[in-house]
Design an enzyme around this catalytic site. Structure first.
Site, PDB file in Angstrom:
ATOM      1  N   LYS A 177       0.902  -1.077   0.164  1.00  0.00           N
ATOM      2  CA  LYS A 177      -0.046  -0.044   0.174  1.00  0.00           C
ATOM      3  C   LYS A 177       0.921   1.254   0.020  1.00  0.00           C
ATOM      4  CE  LYS A 177      -3.827  -2.278   0.465  1.00  0.00           C
ATOM      5  NZ  LYS A 177      -5.207  -2.113  -0.520  1.00  0.00           N
ATOM      6  N   LYS A 234       0.592  -9.847  -2.761  1.00  0.00           N
ATOM      7  CA  LYS A 234      -0.426  -9.725  -3.721  1.00  0.00           C
ATOM      8  C   LYS A 234      -0.621  -8.399  -4.432  1.00  0.00           C
ATOM      9  CE  LYS A 234      -5.473  -9.874  -3.538  1.00  0.00           C
ATOM     10  NZ  LYS A 234      -5.688  -8.234  -3.769  1.00  0.00           N
ATOM     11  N   ASP A 278      -3.066  -5.587  -6.089  1.00  0.00           N
ATOM     12  CA  ASP A 278      -4.465  -5.383  -5.705  1.00  0.00           C
ATOM     13  C   ASP A 278      -5.338  -5.276  -6.936  1.00  0.00           C
ATOM     14  OD1 ASP A 278      -6.320  -4.934  -3.984  1.00  0.00           O
ATOM     15  OD2 ASP A 278      -5.516  -3.037  -2.861  1.00  0.00           O
ATOM     16  N   GLU A 279      -6.596  -4.992  -6.983  1.00  0.00           N
ATOM     17  CA  GLU A 279      -7.597  -5.320  -7.865  1.00  0.00           C
ATOM     18  C   GLU A 279      -7.544  -4.497  -9.137  1.00  0.00           C
ATOM     19  OE1 GLU A 279      -9.668  -2.042  -5.580  1.00  0.00           O
ATOM     20  OE2 GLU A 279      -8.315  -4.040  -5.233  1.00  0.00           O
ATOM     21  N   HIS A 312     -10.127 -12.644  -6.832  1.00  0.00           N
ATOM     22  CA  HIS A 312     -10.616 -11.236  -6.129  1.00  0.00           C
ATOM     23  C   HIS A 312     -11.856 -10.938  -6.629  1.00  0.00           C
ATOM     24  CE1 HIS A 312     -10.463  -7.188  -4.920  1.00  0.00           C
ATOM     25  NE2 HIS A 312      -9.291  -7.374  -4.208  1.00  0.00           N
ATOM     26  N   ARG A 313     -12.801 -10.438  -5.712  1.00  0.00           N
ATOM     27  CA  ARG A 313     -14.215 -10.414  -5.824  1.00  0.00           C
ATOM     28  C   ARG A 313     -14.491  -8.803  -6.155  1.00  0.00           C
ATOM     29  NH1 ARG A 313     -17.536 -10.713  -0.181  1.00  0.00           N
ATOM     30  NH2 ARG A 313     -15.736  -9.643   1.165  1.00  0.00           N
ATOM     31  N   SER A 319      -9.889 -10.645   4.072  1.00  0.00           N
ATOM     32  CA  SER A 319      -9.153  -9.423   3.741  1.00  0.00           C
ATOM     33  C   SER A 319      -9.986  -7.844   4.053  1.00  0.00           C
ATOM     34  CB  SER A 319      -8.352  -9.184   2.220  1.00  0.00           C
ATOM     35  OG  SER A 319      -9.699  -9.316   1.380  1.00  0.00           O
ATOM     36  N   ALA A 364      -3.314  -8.866   5.107  1.00  0.00           N
ATOM     37  CA  ALA A 364      -3.411  -7.366   5.762  1.00  0.00           C
ATOM     38  C   ALA A 364      -2.465  -6.672   4.890  1.00  0.00           C
ATOM     39  CB  ALA A 364      -2.790  -7.809   7.242  1.00  0.00           C
ATOM     40  N   GLY A 395      -2.829  -2.386   4.780  1.00  0.00           N
ATOM     41  CA  GLY A 395      -2.484  -1.324   5.680  1.00  0.00           C
ATOM     42  C   GLY A 395      -1.842  -1.956   6.955  1.00  0.00           C
TER      43      GLY A 395
END
Length: 420
Positions: free
Chosen positions: A155, A181, A183-184, A273-274, A343, A366, A368
């Site tokens: 992040k 990971k 992010d989306e 990822h949703r 998450s 996790a 942040g």
């Protein structure tokens, strides 16, 4: 002369056969009786049109859906509808959804409609592969037998150059994170091209694995058009990766089914990822439940999927998340189990409660809560691992913090805060 025939699809004395697909809906009628509203759902989702017809083929008669259960529920009703398998193409999620979640959502006779659950018989389910690896397979190739897997998104989730991202990855993996990971919305940009990132990150991964003697993996976001996803998956496999991440809702069910075949050929697990799910899962009266989405994803064959935390910042109460997780980890014919992913707003102080609620068969992500550690990402990663170890050992976090300065600083900053 009879004009409409919706009540022909309602038979509350009907007993469904073992080879029928059952769907549960919540609905609120709009200007029609509950029986007619339920009949309209069954008609439109199976063979129906709005009026009686000049001729009815014999197969169509045998394919009529039947409302066999109808009960009041709050401001609306619960209906259970049985569908003969003659209505469905084998192995096609998109054709299934065009029926049970298609035109029915646009009918004026309904104020609200929500697909709660569906129950496919084995004769239908057998045409789907399910996950390639599942929980057991992932634990085997990651070398993690008992504890939850840990994951982190660097992040902020946008803005990193490839070199900056690689530096953060090194720190996170070295601190104890299992899975880095994307992010989306982090795919490929002028400041961080996918092709450069995939090569650099796997080189870093190999270095950390040699230093830590722990297996590390990268959930790299390959989301894009189908041809782009296929090329990206091939790049990952060529670099020695064993995971890809796909935004399964925005990508679409057909594309996901195709990529399930591609990833099997390449030996890659799918992290689902949703993103965008809440557009139709969040309203409790309308849309499709996350439970049903998770069931569809498991049928197709994702290996892990985000389900919520009940203690973090995302919507989803304990009962909802627990039900989804329990299903993903349950026996379901030949379909392997799926790793639930927690998450959104997690940090070390929440680990005991999270593990108490959902157990150890969990991927704990996790972002942040690791990257925001006062001493940086490596310390944040170690604090998370130490908190998880304490929870599994039954040791109070304050006690564990006496031997873990990283955990102590995390607790000093966040305590046991539950983000809103």
């Amino acid at each position: 002369m009879k004009v409409e025939w919706y009540l022909d699809f309602v038979d509350l004395d009907y007993t469904p056969g073992r080879d029928e697909l059952i769907v549960e809906y919540y609905f609120e009628p709009n200007g029609v009786s509950p029986e007619e509203a339920a009949g309209r759902i069954a008609s439109e989702s199976s063979i129906g049109t709005w009026t009686t017809l000049w001729k009815m083929p014999e197969m169509a008669k045998r394919s009529m859906a039947k409302v066999f259960y109808l009960e009041k529920s709050g401001e609306g009703y619960i209906a259970k509808i049985a569908y003969p398998l003659t209505l469905f193409e084998e192995g096609s999620i998109v054709q299934l959804l065009s029926a049970i979640a298609g035109n029915i959502f646009g009918m004026k006779a309904l104020k609200n409609l929500r697909l709660l659950d569906f129950h496919p018989p084995y004769e239908y389910l057998r045409h789907f592969k399910g996950p390639q690896y599942g929980v057991k397979g992932i634990r085997e190739f990651m070398g993690v037998k008992e504890r939850p897997l840990t994951a982190t998104v660097p992040k902020p989730k946008m803005g990193w150059s490839v070199d900056e991202y690689a530096e953060i990855a090194y720190e996170l993996w070295s601190g104890g994170i299992d899975l880095l990971k994307d992010d989306e919305n982090f795919t490929s940009f002028p400041f961080n091209r996918f092709e450069e990132r995939v090569k650099k990150l796997y080189r870093i991964r190999d270095i950390v694995e040699a230093e830590t003697e722990e297996r590390k993996e990268y959930l790299i976001n390959i989301t894009g058009s189908v041809d782009v996803m296929e090329k990206r998956a091939e790049l990952v496999a060529n670099e020695g990766g064993q995971y890809v991440m796909i935004d399964i809702i925005v990508t679409g069910w057909s594309a996901l089914q195709y990529m399930r075949e591609v990833t099997e050929d390449l030996g890659l697990a799918i992290h689902a990822h949703r993103a965008m799910h809440a557009a139709f899962t969040r309203n409790p009266k309308h849309g499709i439940t996350m439970y049903a989405i998770a069931k569809l994803a498991r049928m197709i064959g994702v290996d892990q999927i985000h389900t919520g935390t009940a203690v973090g910042k995302m919507a989803g109460d304990y009962e909802e998340v627990k039900r989804i997780n329990d299903f993903l980890l349950s026996k379901w014919e030949h379909i392997r189990e799926v790793f639930p992913v927690a998450s959104g707003g997690l940090h070390p102080g929440l680990m005991p409660e999270l593990i108490r609620l959902f157990g150890k068969d969990l991927v704990i992500q996790a972002g942040g809560g690791v990257m925001g550690h006062p001493d940086g990402p490596r310390a944040g990663a170690k604090a998370l691992r130490d908190a998880i170890d304490a929870a599994l050992e039954g040791v109070d976090l304050e006690e564990k913090a006496k031997s873990s300065p990283e955990l102590k600083k995390a607790l000093d900053k966040w305590g046991y805060l539950k983000p809103k």
